[in-house]
Motif scaffolding. Structure first.
Motif, PDB file in Angstrom:
ATOM      1  N   SER A 111       0.827  -1.201   0.000  1.00  0.00           N
ATOM      2  CA  SER A 111       0.000   0.000   0.000  1.00  0.00           C
ATOM      3  C   SER A 111       0.865   1.256   0.000  1.00  0.00           C
ATOM      4  O   SER A 111       1.979   1.276   0.525  1.00  0.00           O
ATOM      5  CB  SER A 111      -0.922   0.011   1.217  1.00  0.00           C
ATOM      6  OG  SER A 111      -1.623   1.237   1.314  1.00  0.00           O
ATOM      7  N   GLU A 112       0.331   2.318  -0.589  1.00  0.00           N
ATOM      8  CA  GLU A 112       1.023   3.598  -0.563  1.00  0.00           C
ATOM      9  C   GLU A 112       0.905   4.258   0.808  1.00  0.00           C
ATOM     10  O   GLU A 112       1.687   5.155   1.143  1.00  0.00           O
ATOM     11  CB  GLU A 112       0.443   4.529  -1.634  1.00  0.00           C
ATOM     12  CG  GLU A 112       0.663   4.025  -3.061  1.00  0.00           C
ATOM     13  CD  GLU A 112       0.082   4.966  -4.086  1.00  0.00           C
ATOM     14  OE1 GLU A 112      -0.537   5.971  -3.660  1.00  0.00           O
ATOM     15  OE2 GLU A 112       0.240   4.717  -5.293  1.00  0.00           O
ATOM     16  N   ASN A 113      -0.040   3.820   1.619  1.00  0.00           N
ATOM     17  CA  ASN A 113      -0.252   4.389   2.959  1.00  0.00           C
ATOM     18  C   ASN A 113       0.511   3.571   3.995  1.00  0.00           C
ATOM     19  O   ASN A 113      -0.004   2.573   4.510  1.00  0.00           O
ATOM     20  CB  ASN A 113      -1.749   4.405   3.294  1.00  0.00           C
ATOM     21  CG  ASN A 113      -2.552   5.212   2.300  1.00  0.00           C
ATOM     22  OD1 ASN A 113      -2.122   6.270   1.881  1.00  0.00           O
ATOM     23  ND2 ASN A 113      -3.706   4.695   1.921  1.00  0.00           N
ATOM     24  N   GLN A 114       1.737   3.953   4.271  1.00  0.00           N
ATOM     25  CA  GLN A 114       2.566   3.248   5.245  1.00  0.00           C
ATOM     26  C   GLN A 114       2.514   3.977   6.586  1.00  0.00           C
ATOM     27  O   GLN A 114       2.432   5.199   6.641  1.00  0.00           O
ATOM     28  CB  GLN A 114       4.005   3.128   4.746  1.00  0.00           C
ATOM     29  CG  GLN A 114       4.134   2.345   3.439  1.00  0.00           C
ATOM     30  CD  GLN A 114       3.554   0.939   3.538  1.00  0.00           C
ATOM     31  OE1 GLN A 114       3.810   0.211   4.496  1.00  0.00           O
ATOM     32  NE2 GLN A 114       2.755   0.564   2.544  1.00  0.00           N
ATOM     33  N   VAL A 115       2.565   3.196   7.695  1.00  0.00           N
ATOM     34  CA  VAL A 115       2.342   3.776   9.012  1.00  0.00           C
ATOM     35  C   VAL A 115       3.632   4.083   9.779  1.00  0.00           C
ATOM     36  O   VAL A 115       3.667   4.987  10.603  1.00  0.00           O
ATOM     37  CB  VAL A 115       1.459   2.835   9.863  1.00  0.00           C
ATOM     38  CG1 VAL A 115       0.065   2.766   9.283  1.00  0.00           C
ATOM     39  CG2 VAL A 115       2.054   1.427   9.941  1.00  0.00           C
ATOM     40  N   ALA A 116       4.715   3.322   9.538  1.00  0.00           N
ATOM     41  CA  ALA A 116       5.975   3.534  10.253  1.00  0.00           C
ATOM     42  C   ALA A 116       7.090   2.804   9.512  1.00  0.00           C
ATOM     43  O   ALA A 116       6.837   1.960   8.651  1.00  0.00           O
ATOM     44  CB  ALA A 116       5.878   3.043  11.697  1.00  0.00           C
ATOM     45  N   ASP A 117       8.345   3.129   9.869  1.00  0.00           N
ATOM     46  CA  ASP A 117       9.485   2.537   9.165  1.00  0.00           C
ATOM     47  C   ASP A 117       9.546   1.022   9.318  1.00  0.00           C
ATOM     48  O   ASP A 117       9.965   0.316   8.398  1.00  0.00           O
ATOM     49  CB  ASP A 117      10.794   3.154   9.677  1.00  0.00           C
ATOM     50  CG  ASP A 117      10.930   4.615   9.254  1.00  0.00           C
ATOM     51  OD1 ASP A 117      10.240   5.010   8.293  1.00  0.00           O
ATOM     52  OD2 ASP A 117      11.718   5.344   9.892  1.00  0.00           O
ATOM     53  N   ASP A 118       9.167   0.504  10.499  1.00  0.00           N
ATOM     54  CA  ASP A 118       9.264  -0.939  10.725  1.00  0.00           C
ATOM     55  C   ASP A 118       7.924  -1.646  10.531  1.00  0.00           C
ATOM     56  O   ASP A 118       7.716  -2.756  11.015  1.00  0.00           O
ATOM     57  CB  ASP A 118       9.819  -1.232  12.129  1.00  0.00           C
ATOM     58  CG  ASP A 118       8.973  -0.595  13.229  1.00  0.00           C
ATOM     59  OD1 ASP A 118       8.150   0.280  12.900  1.00  0.00           O
ATOM     60  OD2 ASP A 118       9.147  -0.972  14.397  1.00  0.00           O
ATOM     61  N   TRP A 119       7.009  -0.994   9.824  1.00  0.00           N
ATOM     62  CA  TRP A 119       5.727  -1.598   9.496  1.00  0.00           C
ATOM     63  C   TRP A 119       5.476  -1.496   7.991  1.00  0.00           C
ATOM     64  O   TRP A 119       5.988  -0.576   7.335  1.00  0.00           O
ATOM     65  CB  TRP A 119       4.582  -0.907  10.233  1.00  0.00           C
ATOM     66  CG  TRP A 119       4.502  -1.235  11.690  1.00  0.00           C
ATOM     67  CD1 TRP A 119       5.284  -0.733  12.689  1.00  0.00           C
ATOM     68  CD2 TRP A 119       3.616  -2.172  12.309  1.00  0.00           C
ATOM     69  NE1 TRP A 119       4.939  -1.280  13.907  1.00  0.00           N
ATOM     70  CE2 TRP A 119       3.905  -2.166  13.705  1.00  0.00           C
ATOM     71  CE3 TRP A 119       2.591  -2.995  11.837  1.00  0.00           C
ATOM     72  CZ2 TRP A 119       3.214  -2.968  14.608  1.00  0.00           C
ATOM     73  CZ3 TRP A 119       1.897  -3.789  12.748  1.00  0.00           C
ATOM     74  CH2 TRP A 119       2.212  -3.774  14.101  1.00  0.00           C
ATOM     75  N   VAL A 120       4.702  -2.422   7.454  1.00  0.00           N
ATOM     76  CA  VAL A 120       4.299  -2.362   6.056  1.00  0.00           C
ATOM     77  C   VAL A 120       2.803  -2.656   5.974  1.00  0.00           C
ATOM     78  O   VAL A 120       2.301  -3.534   6.683  1.00  0.00           O
ATOM     79  CB  VAL A 120       5.095  -3.370   5.187  1.00  0.00           C
ATOM     80  CG1 VAL A 120       4.862  -4.801   5.645  1.00  0.00           C
ATOM     81  CG2 VAL A 120       4.747  -3.206   3.716  1.00  0.00           C
ATOM     82  N   VAL A 121       2.101  -1.891   5.164  1.00  0.00           N
ATOM     83  CA  VAL A 121       0.670  -2.109   4.957  1.00  0.00           C
ATOM     84  C   VAL A 121       0.493  -2.793   3.602  1.00  0.00           C
ATOM     85  O   VAL A 121       0.967  -2.287   2.588  1.00  0.00           O
ATOM     86  CB  VAL A 121      -0.117  -0.792   4.997  1.00  0.00           C
ATOM     87  CG1 VAL A 121      -1.609  -1.049   4.764  1.00  0.00           C
ATOM     88  CG2 VAL A 121       0.089  -0.084   6.332  1.00  0.00           C
ATOM     89  N   LEU A 122      -0.171  -3.943   3.605  1.00  0.00           N
ATOM     90  CA  LEU A 122      -0.370  -4.701   2.376  1.00  0.00           C
ATOM     91  C   LEU A 122      -1.836  -4.680   1.957  1.00  0.00           C
ATOM     92  O   LEU A 122      -2.739  -4.744   2.795  1.00  0.00           O
ATOM     93  CB  LEU A 122       0.080  -6.154   2.558  1.00  0.00           C
ATOM     94  CG  LEU A 122       1.562  -6.383   2.876  1.00  0.00           C
ATOM     95  CD1 LEU A 122       1.862  -7.871   2.952  1.00  0.00           C
ATOM     96  CD2 LEU A 122       2.467  -5.708   1.850  1.00  0.00           C
ATOM     97  N   ASP A 123      -2.044  -4.565   0.656  1.00  0.00           N
ATOM     98  CA  ASP A 123      -3.382  -4.630   0.072  1.00  0.00           C
ATOM     99  C   ASP A 123      -3.567  -5.990  -0.602  1.00  0.00           C
ATOM    100  O   ASP A 123      -2.737  -6.396  -1.424  1.00  0.00           O
ATOM    101  CB  ASP A 123      -3.580  -3.522  -0.964  1.00  0.00           C
ATOM    102  CG  ASP A 123      -3.566  -2.139  -0.339  1.00  0.00           C
ATOM    103  OD1 ASP A 123      -4.017  -2.009   0.813  1.00  0.00           O
ATOM    104  OD2 ASP A 123      -3.118  -1.190  -1.003  1.00  0.00           O
ATOM    105  N   PHE A 124      -4.619  -6.683  -0.235  1.00  0.00           N
ATOM    106  CA  PHE A 124      -4.947  -7.978  -0.830  1.00  0.00           C
ATOM    107  C   PHE A 124      -6.257  -7.836  -1.611  1.00  0.00           C
ATOM    108  O   PHE A 124      -7.214  -7.264  -1.100  1.00  0.00           O
ATOM    109  CB  PHE A 124      -5.133  -9.047   0.243  1.00  0.00           C
ATOM    110  CG  PHE A 124      -3.949  -9.235   1.150  1.00  0.00           C
ATOM    111  CD1 PHE A 124      -2.981 -10.185   0.862  1.00  0.00           C
ATOM    112  CD2 PHE A 124      -3.812  -8.474   2.298  1.00  0.00           C
ATOM    113  CE1 PHE A 124      -1.895 -10.372   1.703  1.00  0.00           C
ATOM    114  CE2 PHE A 124      -2.732  -8.655   3.153  1.00  0.00           C
ATOM    115  CZ  PHE A 124      -1.768  -9.605   2.851  1.00  0.00           C
ATOM    116  N   VAL A 125      -6.281  -8.362  -2.816  1.00  0.00           N
ATOM    117  CA  VAL A 125      -7.501  -8.345  -3.622  1.00  0.00           C
ATOM    118  C   VAL A 125      -7.823  -9.771  -4.056  1.00  0.00           C
ATOM    119  O   VAL A 125      -6.991 -10.439  -4.670  1.00  0.00           O
ATOM    120  CB  VAL A 125      -7.344  -7.446  -4.869  1.00  0.00           C
ATOM    121  CG1 VAL A 125      -8.606  -7.527  -5.724  1.00  0.00           C
ATOM    122  CG2 VAL A 125      -7.075  -6.006  -4.453  1.00  0.00           C
ATOM    123  N   VAL A 126      -9.014 -10.237  -3.697  1.00  0.00           N
ATOM    124  CA  VAL A 126      -9.513 -11.535  -4.158  1.00  0.00           C
ATOM    125  C   VAL A 126     -10.682 -11.239  -5.082  1.00  0.00           C
ATOM    126  O   VAL A 126     -11.699 -10.676  -4.662  1.00  0.00           O
ATOM    127  CB  VAL A 126      -9.978 -12.420  -2.980  1.00  0.00           C
ATOM    128  CG1 VAL A 126     -10.536 -13.740  -3.503  1.00  0.00           C
ATOM    129  CG2 VAL A 126      -8.825 -12.676  -2.019  1.00  0.00           C
TER     130      VAL A 126
END
Length: 221
Positions: free
Chosen positions: A48-63
């Motif tokens: 995702s383009e919306n990241q919350v912190a350096d040691d976190w990653v936001v992932l988008d899943f599409v089914v």
């Protein structure tokens, strides 16, 4: 079933593997059930383009699928307990699956949404944050572990896999074929009895789900 993971998705993340598998098993199983044989079911994972912190990653899943689709009214009620769309009512079930999916995604601090049109398929979008692994954790996770000796000589065995969840059948079939097995499949207890009667002289192992609509695993056994 097609799966695509973008290059920007980290190789290793920290998350709840059990809950994540429950979510995707449910979503993909529903898509496979209600998509015609010539249709397509796909999973796509992106960063995702919306990241919350350096040691976190936001992932988008599409089914997504090219199945029956749903009306706007059906989508509004989709995550409520015991709700089933009209085309789903022909399939036996409690109607709790997507309600549980919604709760599991919320427990992982994520969000889930759906977009669909009758006859045009359905798309579920899930966004979940994960903590990325530190370097020392990566080293620990990638250290070689002792490999236990196999108890069963799987190559050349014929295995009958019985499960009413199509995704479970696909996963087991791919795993067993990778071990060198010949795999027969059935989607219900009644079907498994038919397959067994036609192939009992060459079936070596049966992997049977217990809880299935109609004739369950115990009845078939």
């Amino acid at each position: 079933l097609t799966v695509h993971v973008d290059a920007g998705v980290p190789m290793l993340i920290l998350g709840d593997n059990t809950r994540l598998m429950q979510v995707f098993t449910n979503l993909v199983s529903n898509s496979l059930k209600f998509t015609p044989p010539q249709g397509v079911v796909s999973i796509r994972v992106t960063k995702s383009e919306n990241q919350v912190a350096d040691d976190w990653v936001v992932l988008d899943f599409v089914v997504s699928d090219t199945g029956h689709g749903m009306t706007a009214r059906q989508q509004e009620q989709l995550f409520t307990p015991y709700f089933q769309a009209e085309h789903a009512q022909m399939q036996q079930g409690t109607g709790l699956g997507l309600n549980i999916v919604h709760k599991l995604v919320s427990l992982m601090h994520g969000t889930i949404g759906v977009s669909s049109s009758p006859g045009m398929g359905t798309e579920f979008r899930i966004t979940i944050p994960f903590r990325t692994k530190q370097q020392e954790e990566v080293i620990c996770m990638t250290s070689p572990a002792p490999v236990p000796e196999a108890c069963i000589e799987w190559p050349r065995l014929t295995v009958l896999v019985v499960d009413d969840v199509p995704l479970n059948v696909i996963v087991l079939q791919n795993k067993l074929e990778g071990l060198g097995c010949h795999v027969l499949t059935a989607g219900s207890g009644a079907e498994s009895v038919e397959v067994w009667q036609a192939s009992c002289d060459r079936v070596d192992v049966i992997l049977m789900d217990i809880w299935m609509p109609g004739m369950d695993g115990m009845g078939a056994t």
